[in-house]
Enzyme design. Structure first.
Site, PDB file in Angstrom:
ATOM      1  N   GLU A   1      -5.365   1.757   2.496  1.00 59.19           N
ATOM      2  CA  GLU A   1      -5.083   0.647   3.376  1.00 59.19           C
ATOM      3  C   GLU A   1      -5.373   0.970   4.690  1.00 59.19           C
ATOM      4  OE1 GLU A   1      -2.736  -1.806   6.193  1.00 59.19           O
ATOM      5  OE2 GLU A   1      -2.822   0.172   5.861  1.00 59.19           O
TER       6      GLU A   1
ATOM      7  N   ASP B   1       4.214  -5.445   3.626  1.00 52.22           N
ATOM      8  CA  ASP B   1       4.014  -4.594   4.283  1.00 52.22           C
ATOM      9  C   ASP B   1       5.030  -4.370   5.577  1.00 52.22           C
ATOM     10  OD1 ASP B   1       2.238  -2.431   5.679  1.00 52.22           O
ATOM     11  OD2 ASP B   1       0.354  -3.301   5.308  1.00 52.22           O
TER      12      ASP B   1
ATOM     13  N   HIS C   1       0.792  -1.056   0.004  1.00 54.52           N
ATOM     14  CA  HIS C   1      -0.148   0.023  -0.081  1.00 54.52           C
ATOM     15  C   HIS C   1       0.791   1.078  -0.073  1.00 54.52           C
ATOM     16  CE1 HIS C   1       0.154   1.539   4.214  1.00 54.52           C
ATOM     17  NE2 HIS C   1       0.426   0.213   4.475  1.00 54.52           N
TER      18      HIS C   1
END
Length: 328
Positions: free
Chosen positions: A198, A221, A60
């Site tokens: 996100e 992430d 993201h």
């Protein structure tokens, strides 16, 4: 690795309708992939090899921040959260208000000499931003976006600090991976998703995964890095590689393959065990349409959701190495 690119991504603003980091990623990826903006919720880059199966790699690109809720007198402004900000770090923190022009502001802080000695942390609704502007309403409007103001910089050895490394570190890994992999014999069609939203509930990845309809996916992430006040069983150590997610919502085959490759290639990894949701894009990707076999790699990061997040460059290198080996 191009650390200047990481610096640009960290310093850039991507929140709401402001898409600087997305534009940077698009310029870089256009050299190696077919890049398409995906509405207001992300960027998709494809390396199409004419294969039967598709592998989705997601990171993201949005960041946490604030939004202006009211304009008070004498240049003071109130805001509320976009994403999860910790009120205890906000007093005396410098931010940028994205109004008709960019305005620097600071969360007002009461000097200790004048405080009552009450150590209770104030809530965001009790804090105000000091812009110093007379007639602030001429430049700032209700609904204007606000982001942390800080500059990316190197720390000792292989550590760096900056804002929005959650998850520009993951974005950086995927851009660097595309550079390595685009001209190699790949057994999949590769699709990179740089999703927005996100921090607001995995919004971008939800629609991107539906559009891409991949056979497999890996989300990249960040997760909690070690620090004196953080329990070892709730964090990963910086410099020891990415944290391989282990969870009932993640696909065991993908997870075990990543684990085996890391062992065979002597790539540093560590483990992050979760009893259910991972609170990453992997959660929604894995249940898109009829389901996608999904794995998760998280980069250890200190000071999450602050203007001074800290990561280790060696962990980025290990993440890229592992993803490249998995793909090939």
């Amino acid at each position: 690795m191009d650390l200047k690119l990481l610096e640009k991504l960290s310093n850039a603003v991507s929140i709401g309708h402001i898409c600087e980091a997305r534009d940077i990623a698009k310029r870089e990826l256009s050299k190696y992939a077919e890049v398409t903006p995906f509405g207001q919720i992300g960027l998709i880059a494809k390396i199409n090899k004419g294969k039967d199966k598709t592998l989705l790699l997601d990171a993201h690109i949005d960041e946490v921040g604030f939004i202006v809720t009211s304009i008070l007198g004498d240049g003071f402004v109130r805001v509320t959260n976009i994403g999860g900000n910790d009120p205890k770090i906000l007093p005396a923190t410098v931010v940028t208000i994205h109004g008709k022009k960019r305005v620097s502001a600071v969360f007002a802080s009461t000097p200790p000499h004048l405080s009552s000695g009450d150590k209770e942390i104030k809530e965001l609704k009790d804090l105000v931003l000091d812009t110093g502007l007379k007639g602030a309403e001429e430049i700032i409007s209700v609904g204007d976006l606000v982001t942390y103001k800080s500059e990316f910089c190197s720390l000792y050895d292989s550590r760096v600090t900056g804002k929005a490394l959650d998850d520009r570190a993951g974005v950086f890994c995927l851009v660097e991976l595309a550079k390595r992999i685009y001209d190699k014999d790949i057994p999949y069609n590769l699709v990179f998703s740089f999703s927005e939203g996100e921090e607001l509930g995995l919004r971008g990845a939800t629609t991107a995964a539906f559009e891409i309809d991949a056979d497999e996916a890996i989300a990249i992430d960040v997760s909690f890095g070690d620090a004196p006040a953080v329990r070892p069983d709730q964090s990963g150590r910086l410099s020891l590689g990415p944290m391989l997610g282990i969870s009932p919502v993640l696909n065991k085959e993908v997870t075990e393959t990543l684990k085996k490759i890391a062992k065979d290639k002597e790539i540093y990894i560590q483990f992050e065990v979760m009893g259910g949701r991972t609170s990453t894009d992997a959660d929604v990707i894995s249940i898109s349409k009829s389901g996608v076999k999904t794995g998760l790699l998280s980069i250890p990061l200190r000071n999450m959701h602050t203007p001074a997040e800290v990561i280790d460059i060696d962990d980025l290198e290990s993440t890229i190495d592992l993803l490249e080996a998995y793909i090939l």
